[in-house]
Write a protein that holds these residues in place. Structure first.
Motif, mmCIF file in Angstrom:
data_model
loop_
_atom_site.group_PDB
_atom_site.id
_atom_site.type_symbol
_atom_site.label_atom_id
_atom_site.label_comp_id
_atom_site.label_asym_id
_atom_site.label_seq_id
_atom_site.Cartn_x
_atom_site.Cartn_y
_atom_site.Cartn_z
ATOM 1 N N LEU A 15 50.946 -72.897 9.198
ATOM 2 C CA LEU A 15 51.851 -71.771 8.898
ATOM 3 C C LEU A 15 52.424 -71.178 10.195
ATOM 4 O O LEU A 15 53.631 -70.896 10.281
ATOM 5 N N VAL A 16 51.565 -71.018 11.200
ATOM 6 C CA VAL A 16 52.010 -70.470 12.492
ATOM 7 C C VAL A 16 53.055 -71.402 13.112
ATOM 8 O O VAL A 16 54.074 -70.953 13.649
ATOM 9 N N TYR A 34 58.298 -62.700 10.417
ATOM 10 C CA TYR A 34 56.865 -62.601 10.684
ATOM 11 C C TYR A 34 56.157 -62.919 9.364
ATOM 12 O O TYR A 34 56.344 -62.201 8.387
ATOM 13 N N LEU A 35 55.399 -64.021 9.328
ATOM 14 C CA LEU A 35 54.835 -64.483 8.054
ATOM 15 C C LEU A 35 53.310 -64.509 8.050
ATOM 16 O O LEU A 35 52.710 -65.110 7.164
ATOM 17 N N ILE A 101 50.770 -62.531 -3.971
ATOM 18 C CA ILE A 101 52.067 -62.221 -3.323
ATOM 19 C C ILE A 101 52.086 -60.761 -2.881
ATOM 20 O O ILE A 101 52.486 -60.451 -1.745
ATOM 21 N N ILE A 102 51.623 -59.865 -3.767
ATOM 22 C CA ILE A 102 51.620 -58.431 -3.395
ATOM 23 C C ILE A 102 50.663 -58.210 -2.221
ATOM 24 O O ILE A 102 50.982 -57.485 -1.270
ATOM 25 N N GLY A 103 49.502 -58.876 -2.290
ATOM 26 C CA GLY A 103 48.534 -58.766 -1.177
ATOM 27 C C GLY A 103 49.143 -59.250 0.131
ATOM 28 O O GLY A 103 48.978 -58.618 1.185
ATOM 29 N N ALA A 104 49.874 -60.385 0.062
ATOM 30 C CA ALA A 104 50.503 -60.936 1.275
ATOM 31 C C ALA A 104 51.563 -59.978 1.809
ATOM 32 O O ALA A 104 51.681 -59.801 3.031
ATOM 33 N N LEU A 105 52.318 -59.345 0.903
ATOM 34 C CA LEU A 105 53.361 -58.397 1.339
ATOM 35 C C LEU A 105 52.738 -57.196 2.053
ATOM 36 O O LEU A 105 53.229 -56.769 3.105
ATOM 37 N N VAL A 106 51.650 -56.672 1.468
ATOM 38 C CA VAL A 106 50.984 -55.508 2.077
ATOM 39 C C VAL A 106 50.390 -55.893 3.437
ATOM 40 O O VAL A 106 50.560 -55.171 4.434
ATOM 41 N N ALA A 107 49.717 -57.057 3.468
ATOM 42 C CA ALA A 107 49.102 -57.510 4.734
ATOM 43 C C ALA A 107 50.173 -57.750 5.791
ATOM 44 O O ALA A 107 50.010 -57.376 6.961
ATOM 45 N N ASN A 108 51.290 -58.364 5.370
ATOM 46 C CA ASN A 108 52.372 -58.653 6.319
ATOM 47 C C ASN A 108 52.967 -57.362 6.889
ATOM 48 O O ASN A 108 53.248 -57.266 8.080
ATOM 49 N N LEU A 109 53.130 -56.387 5.992
ATOM 50 C CA LEU A 109 53.671 -55.084 6.426
ATOM 51 C C LEU A 109 52.736 -54.441 7.456
ATOM 52 O O LEU A 109 53.185 -53.966 8.510
ATOM 53 N N GLN A 140 59.535 -60.030 4.773
ATOM 54 C CA GLN A 140 58.994 -59.828 3.429
ATOM 55 C C GLN A 140 59.638 -60.797 2.440
ATOM 56 O O GLN A 140 58.970 -61.312 1.546
ATOM 57 N N LEU A 141 60.936 -61.066 2.639
ATOM 58 C CA LEU A 141 61.631 -62.046 1.797
ATOM 59 C C LEU A 141 61.018 -63.433 2.000
ATOM 60 O O LEU A 141 60.784 -64.176 1.039
ATOM 61 N N GLY A 142 60.728 -63.764 3.259
ATOM 62 C CA GLY A 142 60.095 -65.040 3.589
ATOM 63 C C GLY A 142 58.728 -65.163 2.925
ATOM 64 O O GLY A 142 58.373 -66.230 2.411
ATOM 65 N N VAL A 143 57.972 -64.076 2.916
ATOM 66 C CA VAL A 143 56.639 -64.087 2.286
ATOM 67 C C VAL A 143 56.773 -64.364 0.793
ATOM 68 O O VAL A 143 56.044 -65.190 0.231
ATOM 69 N N VAL A 144 57.730 -63.714 0.141
ATOM 70 C CA VAL A 144 57.925 -63.908 -1.307
ATOM 71 C C VAL A 144 58.366 -65.350 -1.586
ATOM 72 O O VAL A 144 57.857 -65.992 -2.504
#
Lengths: 176, 278
Positions: A15-16, A34-35, A101-109, A140-144
């Protein structure tokens, strides 16, 4: 050696690499994504505490090795986010694609907003609000967009090593 | 309570132990881990970089013979003008050397040029960096200046076995002593802030009051040669506006950097021949 954390760390390393390649092409714009928040959900939702903590700490070190932040800072952040998620996951919905997905968005933020603190005040002041906003929205769009594929990749990689996380989670003492 | 039970029942205590252990880990061990992990990921970036080169090669193969002949003609013209400049440079160099000897002046630091391909560009929100395909194997030191045909690229921040990380001139981590082209008074240049979907920028401060610049009449700024990193006279960018500082003693303003900075494929690292002179 527990294959769970090894596979998760290798997938997160991939992923990195992907994030680096994406940013290489986005440099023309210039914007960046940033993913790193995507690294957390499978471990946070499915892994037991010990392999999850090891996986997140090592993933953080891999991220820190290629970024101009103090080495180990993202590792400690990811480990903290994982521990927090792990301690409340019994009270949260875990079925379906929405929770990861929601968890990833929160963590990414959280990880994105922590960057200026890790880089120092001089560097943090060297950007514009519009740039922060655009990069955050794109991230965040990339994460989704990538989330579903990346979580499936991690689970399939674990299945190749004979680990069925969904099955393990349903067993007594598992995540579900 | 067994260790396994402790881990299950006290996850935050375990996290605190991990954090304390990490903070107590010797710096040398952390540095070793960081370098090892960077080198572990480097071959993947190398492979992607070589794949891009191959892609470019095959896309060039699709060009017609007429296009290639046209390009060869253009290159021949360019080579002829460069030949002339090389001769001019050589005579100027000899003149400078004669003057230095006559006036007993210390000679300027000399550099050899190391051309390197760009492996990865990283125009991050807070910092801008490049990874290049040469490192310790080519004798590149930390702090070496990096340039391209448009001027300053940045400064080498980290050196690994086969790669090096360059802090870009647009990054707020980079400060350079600059001066307006044709003026000898130095001032300070710093990279950033960089807006999205726009040309890379920088900022200047401590600019003398009698220097004026506007969008209609921008001023070209070059390196001042102070600080021992960049040789004097390398283009940094163009000052677009200058305003009075709050103190009223100097001016500060915005600098537009070269638009090619965020699409670089190849750069030149200036490796000092006598590092002691720097």
């Amino acid at each position: 050696m527990d294959p769970r954390w090894v596979v998760i760390v290798l997938a997160n390393t991939f992923l990195v690499f992907l994030e680096g390649q994406l940013n290489h092409y986005l440099a023309h714009a210039p914007v960046t994504v940033y993913l790193c928040g995507l690294a957390l959900p499978v471990a946070g939702l499915r892994l037991r505490f010990r392999p999850g903590l090891i996986a997140m700490f090592l993933t953080g070190l891999v991220i820190d090795a290629v970024r101009p932040v103090p080495f180990g800072s993202t590792a400690l952040l990811l480990a903290t986010l994982f521990t927090a998620w792990h301690s409340v996951r019994a009270r949260l919905p875990r079925d379906g694609i929405a929770p990861p997905i929601i968890g990833a968005l929160v963590a990414n933020l959280a990880l994105f907003l922590a960057q200026p603190l890790l880089l120092g005040t001089v560097v943090a002041a060297g950007t514009t609000a519009s740039r922060v906003l655009v990069d955050l929205l794109l991230s965040q769009l990339g994460v989704v967009l990538l989330g579903t594929w990346f979580f499936a990749l991690q689970e399939q990689a674990l299945l190749l090593r004979g680990v069925d996380l969904a099955e393990e989670a349903r067993q007594p003492g598992g995540a579900l | 309570m067994s260790p396994l039970q402790f881990i299950r029942q006290r996850p935050f205590a375990v996290l605190a132990v991990v954090a304390i252990l990490w903070l107590l880990t010797p710096v040398a061990l952390k540095r070793l881990a960081q370098v090892s992990l960077f080198e572990f990921g480097a071959p993947a970036d190398f492979a992607a970089s070589y794949a891009r080169d191959l892609q470019q090669y095959w896309s060039l193969r699709t060009r017609t013979k007429n296009e290639l002949l046209q390009t060869a003609r253009d290159l021949a013209n360019l080579n002829a003008s460069y030949e002339l400049r090389i001769q001019e440079n050589e005579s100027l160099r000899e003149q400078v050397q004669r003057l230095e000897e006559a006036l007993h002046l210390p000679s300027d630091a000399e550099y050899r040029t190391e051309i390197a391909r760009v492996v990865r560009r990283e125009f991050g929100t807070w910092s801008q960096r490049l990874v290049i395909r040469k490192g310790r194997n080519a004798g590149i030191p930390v702090g070496a200046p990096v340039v391209f045909t448009g001027g300053v690229v940045g400064r080498v921040a980290e050196v690994y076995a086969y790669t090096a990380v360059v802090d870009l001139v647009s990054s707020p981590t980079l400060r350079i002593a600059a001066m307006v082209d044709g003026d000898s008074r130095p001032f300070s240049f710093q990279g950033g802030p960089n807006p999205p979907f726009a040309q890379a920028r920088g900022a200047v401060e401590f600019v003398p009051l009698d220097i004026y610049a506007s969008e209609q009449a921008p001023k070209r700024i070059v390196t001042a040669g102070l600080g021992g990193v960049f040789p004097a006279g390398i283009v940094i960018g163009h000052v677009q506006s200058l305003e009075l500082d709050t103190g009223g003693l100097f001016k500060s303003g915005a600098v537009l950097l070269d638009p090619r900075l965020n699409e670089l494929h190849e750069v030149a690292v200036l490796v000092p021949l006598n590092p002691e002179q720097q």
